[in-house]
Design a protein around this motif. Sequence first.
Motif, PDB file in Angstrom:
ATOM      1  N   LEU A 150       0.752   8.662 -18.881  1.00  0.00           N
ATOM      2  CA  LEU A 150       0.401   8.016 -17.625  1.00  0.00           C
ATOM      3  C   LEU A 150       1.377   8.388 -16.515  1.00  0.00           C
ATOM      4  N   LEU A 151       2.670   8.417 -16.817  1.00  0.00           N
ATOM      5  CA  LEU A 151       3.657   8.803 -15.808  1.00  0.00           C
ATOM      6  C   LEU A 151       3.419  10.230 -15.337  1.00  0.00           C
ATOM      7  N   ARG A 152       3.055  11.103 -16.259  1.00  0.00           N
ATOM      8  CA  ARG A 152       2.751  12.493 -15.880  1.00  0.00           C
ATOM      9  C   ARG A 152       1.578  12.525 -14.902  1.00  0.00           C
ATOM     10  N   ASP A 153       0.513  11.785 -15.200  1.00  0.00           N
ATOM     11  CA  ASP A 153      -0.642  11.764 -14.305  1.00  0.00           C
ATOM     12  C   ASP A 153      -0.289  11.195 -12.939  1.00  0.00           C
ATOM     13  N   MET A 154       0.521  10.150 -12.924  1.00  0.00           N
ATOM     14  CA  MET A 154       0.908   9.548 -11.651  1.00  0.00           C
ATOM     15  C   MET A 154       1.752  10.500 -10.818  1.00  0.00           C
ATOM     16  N   ALA A 155       2.675  11.204 -11.470  1.00  0.00           N
ATOM     17  CA  ALA A 155       3.518  12.160 -10.742  1.00  0.00           C
ATOM     18  C   ALA A 155       2.685  13.314 -10.188  1.00  0.00           C
ATOM     19  N   LEU A 156       1.769  13.822 -10.993  1.00  0.00           N
ATOM     20  CA  LEU A 156       0.910  14.912 -10.519  1.00  0.00           C
ATOM     21  C   LEU A 156       0.041  14.445  -9.354  1.00  0.00           C
ATOM     22  N   ALA A 157      -0.433  13.207  -9.420  1.00  0.00           N
ATOM     23  CA  ALA A 157      -1.228  12.674  -8.316  1.00  0.00           C
ATOM     24  C   ALA A 157      -0.391  12.529  -7.057  1.00  0.00           C
ATOM     25  N   LEU A 158       0.852  12.076  -7.217  1.00  0.00           N
ATOM     26  CA  LEU A 158       1.722  11.871  -6.060  1.00  0.00           C
ATOM     27  C   LEU A 158       1.957  13.174  -5.311  1.00  0.00           C
ATOM     28  N   TYR A 159       2.154  14.257  -6.059  1.00  0.00           N
ATOM     29  CA  TYR A 159       2.434  15.543  -5.436  1.00  0.00           C
ATOM     30  C   TYR A 159       1.198  16.418  -5.303  1.00  0.00           C
ATOM     31  N   SER A 160       0.008  15.778  -5.459  1.00  0.00           N
ATOM     32  CA  SER A 160      -1.282  16.463  -5.257  1.00  0.00           C
ATOM     33  C   SER A 160      -1.415  17.721  -6.095  1.00  0.00           C
ATOM     34  N   GLN A 161      -1.008  17.613  -7.363  1.00  0.00           N
ATOM     35  CA  GLN A 161      -1.114  18.735  -8.287  1.00  0.00           C
ATOM     36  C   GLN A 161      -1.916  18.358  -9.538  1.00  0.00           C
ATOM     37  N   HIS A 162      -2.692  17.297  -9.437  1.00  0.00           N
ATOM     38  CA  HIS A 162      -3.454  16.809 -10.584  1.00  0.00           C
ATOM     39  C   HIS A 162      -4.703  17.661 -10.805  1.00  0.00           C
ATOM     40  N   VAL A 189      -4.779   4.552  -7.171  1.00  0.00           N
ATOM     41  CA  VAL A 189      -4.456   3.355  -7.941  1.00  0.00           C
ATOM     42  C   VAL A 189      -4.872   3.561  -9.395  1.00  0.00           C
ATOM     43  N   PHE A 190      -3.936   3.295 -10.305  1.00  0.00           N
ATOM     44  CA  PHE A 190      -4.226   3.287 -11.738  1.00  0.00           C
ATOM     45  C   PHE A 190      -4.226   1.825 -12.196  1.00  0.00           C
ATOM     46  N   VAL A 191      -5.292   1.416 -12.866  1.00  0.00           N
ATOM     47  CA  VAL A 191      -5.427   0.033 -13.318  1.00  0.00           C
ATOM     48  C   VAL A 191      -5.274   0.001 -14.829  1.00  0.00           C
ATOM     49  N   GLY A 192      -4.161  -0.592 -15.297  1.00  0.00           N
ATOM     50  CA  GLY A 192      -3.894  -0.604 -16.722  1.00  0.00           C
ATOM     51  C   GLY A 192      -3.424  -1.955 -17.213  1.00  0.00           C
ATOM     52  N   ASN A 193      -2.436  -1.933 -18.092  1.00  0.00           N
ATOM     53  CA  ASN A 193      -1.978  -3.131 -18.775  1.00  0.00           C
ATOM     54  C   ASN A 193      -0.488  -3.343 -18.547  1.00  0.00           C
ATOM     55  N   ASP A 194      -0.007  -4.529 -18.920  1.00  0.00           N
ATOM     56  CA  ASP A 194       1.408  -4.809 -18.715  1.00  0.00           C
ATOM     57  C   ASP A 194       2.298  -3.903 -19.561  1.00  0.00           C
ATOM     58  N   ASN A 195       1.806  -3.441 -20.716  1.00  0.00           N
ATOM     59  CA  ASN A 195       2.641  -2.518 -21.505  1.00  0.00           C
ATOM     60  C   ASN A 195       2.816  -1.186 -20.783  1.00  0.00           C
ATOM     61  N   ASN A 196       1.814  -0.770 -19.999  1.00  0.00           N
ATOM     62  CA  ASN A 196       1.950   0.456 -19.219  1.00  0.00           C
ATOM     63  C   ASN A 196       3.034   0.306 -18.149  1.00  0.00           C
ATOM     64  N   LEU A 197       3.033  -0.833 -17.448  1.00  0.00           N
ATOM     65  CA  LEU A 197       4.017  -1.051 -16.391  1.00  0.00           C
ATOM     66  C   LEU A 197       5.428  -1.130 -16.958  1.00  0.00           C
ATOM     67  N   ALA A 198       5.580  -1.825 -18.085  1.00  0.00           N
ATOM     68  CA  ALA A 198       6.900  -1.918 -18.708  1.00  0.00           C
ATOM     69  C   ALA A 198       7.391  -0.540 -19.131  1.00  0.00           C
ATOM     70  N   ALA A 199       6.493   0.269 -19.680  1.00  0.00           N
ATOM     71  CA  ALA A 199       6.869   1.607 -20.129  1.00  0.00           C
ATOM     72  C   ALA A 199       7.306   2.490 -18.969  1.00  0.00           C
ATOM     73  N   ILE A 200       6.571   2.440 -17.873  1.00  0.00           N
ATOM     74  CA  ILE A 200       6.920   3.256 -16.707  1.00  0.00           C
ATOM     75  C   ILE A 200       8.296   2.854 -16.183  1.00  0.00           C
ATOM     76  N   GLY A 201       8.557   1.549 -16.121  1.00  0.00           N
ATOM     77  CA  GLY A 201       9.866   1.092 -15.670  1.00  0.00           C
ATOM     78  C   GLY A 201      10.982   1.615 -16.560  1.00  0.00           C
ATOM     79  N   ALA A 202      10.751   1.570 -17.874  1.00  0.00           N
ATOM     80  CA  ALA A 202      11.776   2.050 -18.807  1.00  0.00           C
ATOM     81  C   ALA A 202      11.993   3.545 -18.678  1.00  0.00           C
ATOM     82  N   LEU A 203      10.913   4.301 -18.558  1.00  0.00           N
ATOM     83  CA  LEU A 203      11.040   5.758 -18.482  1.00  0.00           C
ATOM     84  C   LEU A 203      11.779   6.194 -17.221  1.00  0.00           C
ATOM     85  N   LEU A 204      11.590   5.473 -16.130  1.00  0.00           N
ATOM     86  CA  LEU A 204      12.268   5.813 -14.881  1.00  0.00           C
ATOM     87  C   LEU A 204      13.638   5.151 -14.762  1.00  0.00           C
TER      88      LEU A 204
END
Length: 377
Positions: A289-301, A313-328
């Motif tokens: 998910l982080l890869r997709d978000m980064a590619l979208a941000l830089y218009s390379q998706h 906008v990506f609509v997911g779950n609380d485990n996705n948000l927690a994971a993104i926070g940890a990875l960053l």
Amino acid sequence: MRTWTCLAGLLALLLGLMPCPVSAAPSAYHLSKVVMLTRHGVAAPADDNQLPRITGKAWPQWPVGPGQISPRGAQLLTAQWASLRALYLQADLLPAQKTESRVFVRADNTPRSRGTAEALLRGLTPGTLPAYAVVNLDPDPLFEPVQAGLAIFDPAETALAILDHINGDFSQFWESLGEPMSLLDQLAGPLSAEACNSINLPGGCRLSDMVPTISIMDMGRRVEIRGGLGLGSTLVDLLVQEYAQWPQQEAAWGQANAAALRKLLPIRSEIFNALHRTPLIAGIYGGPLLRDMALALYSQHADPRLNEAKCAVFVGNDNNLAAIGALLGIDWQASGFPPNALPPGTILPWNCGKAPATTAKCVSGSSCRASISCMRR
């Protein structure tokens, strides 16, 4: 410049807290694109027998089926995203007319995520048909890669990773969460015979009697913290959603007002994040998910719609948000909430801004700092 901002305002007014709105880009920057990840809004439990099985007490009758966004939950989301629309109009990110041409929503393929996508679009692109994208797969591998079979949790490796993340054992949580767990014990009362027997305790046991354990189930496709802390985390999330649905009455079988729920919030935040911010788990749940978000941000998706959108906008779950926070490696603190809280409707926006030539930029080999900032109105 990249800036993470938390928005945990969906329940703020309901709990008597200060909302945490997304802030516009600093005046020295021009906001050019934002990619957001949001948790679904207030929804009926996906398993409507979960609360009775734990407590032996009835759960209120929701006006929608299991796992679906309630009409009230949809209204809250629409109002929340309407306020975001106003901010983005002011920042010239979105046009006043034909806003939908600048917006693209990619949702998890579950009823609550679909309902969230429709509700947020009614606020972000009012007057248009709420069109969003999903994949015809259940579970969706972007948001649920483990359940989709793309990865599994090795029991020994996963358990060791969680223990390492929480400094070896659960003792710190019993100490830090003693007061809220005692309150939850009082509210829940003696648990059901089914819940007690599941961990070889006699009927009438309480949450505080249940020793926490790490459990990897379904042949490596599900990992949980079980016992009193794990069940307590689940109960708090269910009670918060109950209160958000029926704010005119007290939650927890008429025993918990907003002040009591605020005291319980750390249980959900600390235990949920202890599990889902473990690096091993975060990498699996958040990496694709982080890869997709980064590619979208830089218009390379690979999907041109994500590249063309000024607001994705990506609509997911609380485990996705927690994971993104940890990875960053980022944390957030919404006013009135525990650190890294993820109530229904939480949004993490990733902003991309262009700075004037006179502004210092990141140089080769260095990294721009990602940060969370919650601004009071």
